[in-house]
Enzyme design. Structure first.
Site, PDB file in Angstrom:
ATOM      1  N   SER A  46       0.826  -1.199   0.000  1.00 43.36           N
ATOM      2  CA  SER A  46       0.000   0.000   0.000  1.00 43.36           C
ATOM      3  C   SER A  46       0.869   1.263   0.000  1.00 43.36           C
ATOM      4  CB  SER A  46      -0.961  -0.041   1.188  1.00 43.36           C
ATOM      5  OG  SER A  46      -1.982   0.912   1.056  1.00 43.36           O
ATOM      6  N   ASP A  65      -8.147  -5.567  -5.778  1.00 41.25           N
ATOM      7  CA  ASP A  65      -7.960  -4.317  -5.051  1.00 41.25           C
ATOM      8  C   ASP A  65      -8.183  -3.134  -5.986  1.00 41.25           C
ATOM      9  OD1 ASP A  65      -7.142  -2.464  -3.054  1.00 41.25           O
ATOM     10  OD2 ASP A  65      -5.116  -2.467  -3.875  1.00 41.25           O
ATOM     11  N   CYS A  70      -5.142   0.578  -4.734  1.00 43.05           N
ATOM     12  CA  CYS A  70      -3.778   0.532  -5.292  1.00 43.05           C
ATOM     13  C   CYS A  70      -3.758  -0.616  -6.291  1.00 43.05           C
ATOM     14  CB  CYS A  70      -2.733   0.325  -4.197  1.00 43.05           C
ATOM     15  SG  CYS A  70      -2.679   1.619  -2.945  1.00 43.05           S
ATOM     16  N   HIS A  98      -6.400  -6.339  -1.460  1.00 46.84           N
ATOM     17  CA  HIS A  98      -5.270  -5.492  -1.097  1.00 46.84           C
ATOM     18  C   HIS A  98      -4.216  -6.256  -0.303  1.00 46.84           C
ATOM     19  CE1 HIS A  98      -3.650  -1.443  -0.595  1.00 46.84           C
ATOM     20  NE2 HIS A  98      -3.498  -1.642   0.697  1.00 46.84           N
ATOM     21  N   GLU A  99      -4.650  -7.106   0.625  1.00 48.51           N
ATOM     22  CA  GLU A  99      -3.734  -7.860   1.479  1.00 48.51           C
ATOM     23  C   GLU A  99      -3.484  -9.237   0.856  1.00 48.51           C
ATOM     24  OE1 GLU A  99      -5.120  -7.832   5.548  1.00 48.51           O
ATOM     25  OE2 GLU A  99      -5.726  -5.733   5.416  1.00 48.51           O
TER      26      GLU A  99
END
Length: 483
Positions: free
Chosen positions: A203, A400, A403, A457-458
């Site tokens: 991120s 995501d 980003c 995202h993760e």
């Protein structure tokens, strides 16, 4: 640079007793003999304390709390380092489950700015996770400490368990405190100082990763020239997933992803065309002004314009989680079970935490906001790091938005290094784990890019096996390769 010493057994014996400063006559000219180690009891907690003469830092930590990592024989340390006056930075270290005396050391930083690295520890790739809505953590079989000694750091001050005065208001001002922490860490744990070092982040790590790596490399050169006193850090690799590197590239890619991602369109083609016009008329020129002037006001203004006129309109049209477009906005995913766990008094006492845990408090990020740090590009810094020849992996979960992988892909293609043309012309090919495709990737020289399927995202939360595999490959000095 210090000569390499033995493994952890000697150190563990050393921290179990009080060690006072040696007389000057015993070690003239050797500042290491001015360091102090002792045990200190505070609030019912027994802290191992290390006072580092060279940086003026003091490290206070708890050994083997029994929290999270319960694999027999695997050591862990959690606590604080005073990186400045009234500035206590939280760290949590886990030895590798396999051959810790030979394993590399990897630092992990979550983004934000101002989000705790306990997110990465408990939700992504740490030794434990919360499964099946349970309130107690269980061992994570895909933890990155299967392979590496892992150091999780809450920075800047005010993030997570870190507390005190926070002078950091930008990525550039954050880097020296991270270097300070690593210097004191190596001094207290000298068995790790000659190991390969990795920086992994996500991120806002698109800012952190390049700058922290570049600062370390700059300090190494200054140590070689005699301008700086300290230990050189053997930086081996940098990995950044779903990073925010360059607003000019990635704000435009936000529109591209919103209309053309592989899961569901967030906007239609007509709205996308309107937003591209807004970008060209408002967001893009504001970012150009930020780059041209470098001024805090100009960069903060650019950030505000792009968020209000590009990002917010997209989020208002469709209900979605910006970190995983497959999820609704009101249903945080992954679950935040770890937050309540870390706020339990008995857990805090065991790990040596002194303040109430806050995953992403506002104050640190507000400081960055005032300097417009978000709008500043770290593409040139990233290019400088890649040019040094260390392994660099840019990877992104393809669900995501904030980003997104398209923006990360364009950033990777914009990196300037000797193999740039080869990288740009390379074809994306499947990345497989045990014969099953988990994404697409391409490599040229020491730079690799990977799009990870079915991941938000993760990334390590969604694709733990693939994440561990590529993490190991990069830390071994190799480019990604399928199995």
């Amino acid at each position: 640079m210090r000569w390499c010493r033995g493994i952890a057994t000697a150190l563990l014996a050393a921290v179990a007793q009080t060690v006072v400063a040696a007389p000057a006559s015993a070690a003239a000219g050797s500042s290491s003999h001015l360091n102090k180690r002792y045990i200190e009891e505070r609030d019912g907690v027994s802290y191992n304390v290390f006072e580092h003469h060279e940086t003026g830092s003091k490290m206070s930590f708890v050994k083997n709390s029994g929290i999270c990592e319960t694999t027999p024989g695997v050591n862990q340390y959690s606590g604080y380092l005073e990186v400045g006056k009234n500035m206590s930075m939280w760290f949590w270290f886990f030895e590798a489950r396999n051959k810790p005396a030979e394993a590399p050391l990897v630092t992990w930083f979550n983004g934000g700015p101002g989000c705790s690295s306990m997110i990465g520890l408990f939700q992504e790739h740490g030794p434990c996770q919360f499964y099946n809505n349970e309130t107690e953590p269980s061992l994570n079989p895909w933890s990155w400490n299967n392979y590496a000694n892992m150091l999780y750091v809450d920075q800047p001050i005010g993030t997570g368990f870190s507390y005190g005065d926070d002078p950091v208001n930008s990525t550039v001002t954050a880097a020296p405190y991270v270097w300070n922490l690593l210097q004191a860490f190596y001094a207290n744990f000298p068995e790790y100082e000659c190991r390969d070092l990795g920086i992994f982040t996500e991120s806002y790590g698109g800012h952190y990763g390049p700058e922290f790596a570049h600062y370390i490399q700059t300090q190494n050169a200054a140590i070689d020239s005699g301008e700086v006193t300290g230990d050189k850090l053997a930086l081996k690799a940098v990995g950044i997933n779903n990073g925010w590197f360059d607003s000019t590239i990635q704000e435009r890619a936000g529109i591209e992803f919103a209309v053309g991602n592989s899961y569901r369109p967030l906007i239609n083609a007509s709205t996308a065309a309107q937003l591209y016009e807004v970008f060209d008329a408002r967001c893009g020129p504001a970012l150009d002004k930020c780059v041209a002037t470098g001024g805090d006001a100009e960069c903060a203004d650019a950030d505000s314009i792009c968020i209000n006129e590009i990002d917010n309109p997209i989020a208002a049209i469709t209900d979605f989680d910006t970190y995983d477009v497959r999820q609704p906005s009101q249903d945080p995913f992954p679950p935040n079970t770890y937050v309540d766990y870390l706020r339990r008094p008995e857990v805090m006492q065991k790990i040596g935490a002194k303040v109430r845990f806050e995953a992403c408090p506002n104050a640190p990020g507000e400081g960055f906001g005032r300097t417009g740090d978000d709008a500043r590009s770290f593409l040139d810094t990233l290019s400088a790091v890649v040019q040094t020849g260390i392994q660099v992996l840019l990877w992104a979960g393809d669900a995501d938005y904030i980003c997104n992988w398209m923006g990360n892909f364009h950033v990777a293609n914009a990196v300037k290094y000797p193999a740039s043309a080869q990288f740009n012309n390379a074809t994306m090919k499947p990345y497989k784990v045990a014969g099953v495709a988990k994404g697409l990737f391409k490599t040229a020289g020491n730079l690799s890019f990977m799009r990870v399927y079915e991941a938000g995202h993760e990334v390590p939360y969604y694709q733990p096996e693939a994440s561990l595999q590529v993490f190991m490959q990069v830390m071994q000095g190799n480019v990604p390769s399928s199995t």
